[in-house]
Design an enzyme around this catalytic site. Structure first.
Site, PDB file in Angstrom:
ATOM      1  CB  ILE A  15     -11.158 -19.341 -39.129  1.00 42.96           C
ATOM      2  CG1 ILE A  15     -11.841 -20.337 -38.250  1.00 42.96           C
ATOM      3  CG2 ILE A  15     -11.840 -19.418 -40.549  1.00 42.96           C
ATOM      4  CD1 ILE A  15     -11.495 -20.337 -36.609  1.00 42.96           C
ATOM      5  CB  SER A  38      -9.024 -16.955 -50.979  1.00 41.80           C
ATOM      6  OG  SER A  38      -9.615 -15.851 -50.069  1.00 41.80           O
ATOM      7  NE  ARG A  39     -14.170 -11.345 -52.180  1.00 43.50           N
ATOM      8  CZ  ARG A  39     -14.968 -10.450 -51.607  1.00 43.50           C
ATOM      9  NH1 ARG A  39     -15.424  -9.663 -52.531  1.00 43.50           N
ATOM     10  NH2 ARG A  39     -15.216 -10.436 -50.467  1.00 43.50           N
ATOM     11  CE  LYS A  92     -18.503 -20.323 -35.430  1.00 40.27           C
ATOM     12  NZ  LYS A  92     -18.792 -18.747 -35.161  1.00 40.27           N
ATOM     13  CG  ASP A 170     -19.384 -15.408 -36.246  1.00 37.31           C
ATOM     14  OD1 ASP A 170     -19.625 -16.066 -37.107  1.00 37.31           O
ATOM     15  OD2 ASP A 170     -18.428 -15.328 -35.287  1.00 37.31           O
TER      16      ASP A 170
END
Length: 310
Positions: A15, A38-39, A92, A170
């Site tokens: 996204i 971010s991992r 969201k 979701d």
């Protein structure tokens, strides 16, 4: 704040690549993307870190943070960002629970920074025209069909099947975010059936029945199993005919006539709103869509269905 807001993204995934990065680039007068955390993933030519702690330590000049990791992990990161005096956008759904979001809203107010619970589907081009039409034409019934193939839209994403991942809610919460925006009166859940694959902790389908104080019925069907007949439609019967929002709010039909709409720009509009909130010193933390999901898990009858394998 008149110069570009220095922005960081936490949780880099599909996204972010598809929506957030292009929207931020298009609003260069409002935002400058300066770092990510971010991992597993990074964004080309942007400093990347593996944790929000490392990112904030290296870039204390960051003004705002967009949190795009799965909702089960968002609260801790949001709390850290707010504690550091950063404005925060929550993808969201805004959190794994209503209590988490309430705590973040109170903490943001205490710190004097902006918290934005974003609902991108509310920014689809057909939503505000639909809202204006329904303000003048009283709804009498609503039918929602939100059906898509999970293998196409969420391939190999185990988090979405875990507790807190919401499963079919979701995408379904996008429909709820539109309904709570366009309907002239508040609705509440009366009954629900949630279909759980026998090997998963989140539902693959949901059948929901709502009504409002005037006894207007709303029936919503969410399903992640279709492979051919996908669709994201809201059909509202009114005293003056029928309103139909299709393609997730991108197209609007009134009494069979297609309406002229602006070009789709959901995330561009989200970031416009985020910048305006920051500059006005305000927050926007509407949890109505998430509250309906919580009600469904509270009131819904659990139905076991066939195992799902990605």
């Amino acid at each position: 704040m008149t110069s570009a807001i220095k922005l960081a993204i936490v949780g880099v995934g599909k996204i972010v690549y598809d929506q957030h990065v292009p929207a931020i680039a298009a609003r260069a007068d409002d935002f400058s993307l300066v770092a990510t955390a971010s991992r597993h993933h990074t964004i080309d030519h942007i400093p990347g870190f593996t944790s929000i702690e490392a990112m904030l330590a290296a870039h204390p000049d960051i003004d705002a943070v967009s949190l795009c990791m799965p909702p089960q992990y968002r609260y801790a990161a949001a709390r850290q960002a707010l504690a550091a005096g950063k404005h925060v956008l929550l993808e969201k759904p805004p959190g794994a629970t209503l209590s988490e979001v309430a705590d973040l809203a109170a903490f943001a107010a205490e710190k004097g920074v902006t918290l934005f619970a974003s609902w991108h589907s509310r920014h689809a081009p057909g939503v505000q025209p639909a809202k204006a039409h329904l303000a003048a034409h009283v709804p009498t019934a609503v039918q929602v069909r939100w059906k898509e193939d999970v293998r196409q839209w969420h391939p190999h994403q185990d988090w979405i099947w875990q507790v807190g991942g919401l499963g079919v809610f979701d995408p379904g919460i996008n429909a709820l975010s539109i309904l709570t925006e366009i309907l002239p009166s508040a609705m509440f859940l009366t009954q629900a059936t949630l279909s759980f694959p026998e090997n998963r902790d989140a539902p693959i389908a949901a059948d929901l029945h709502f009504q409002d104080a005037a006894d207007i019925k709303v029936h919503a069907e969410f399903d992640w199993r279709p492979t051919a007949q996908q669709g994201w439609d809201i059909i509202v019967t009114t005293v003056g005919g029928e309103l139909r929002l299709t393609d997730g709010g991108a197209r609007l039909w009134i009494n069979g006539a297609g309406q002229a709409l602006a070009q789709e720009a959901e995330y561009l509009s989200l970031y416009r709103r985020f910048a305006a909130l920051i500059r006005a010193g305000q927050s926007d933390v509407d949890v109505a869509p998430l509250r309906h999901v919580a009600d469904a898990f509270m009131l819904g009858r659990r139905k076991a269905v066939a195992a799902f394998y990605d």
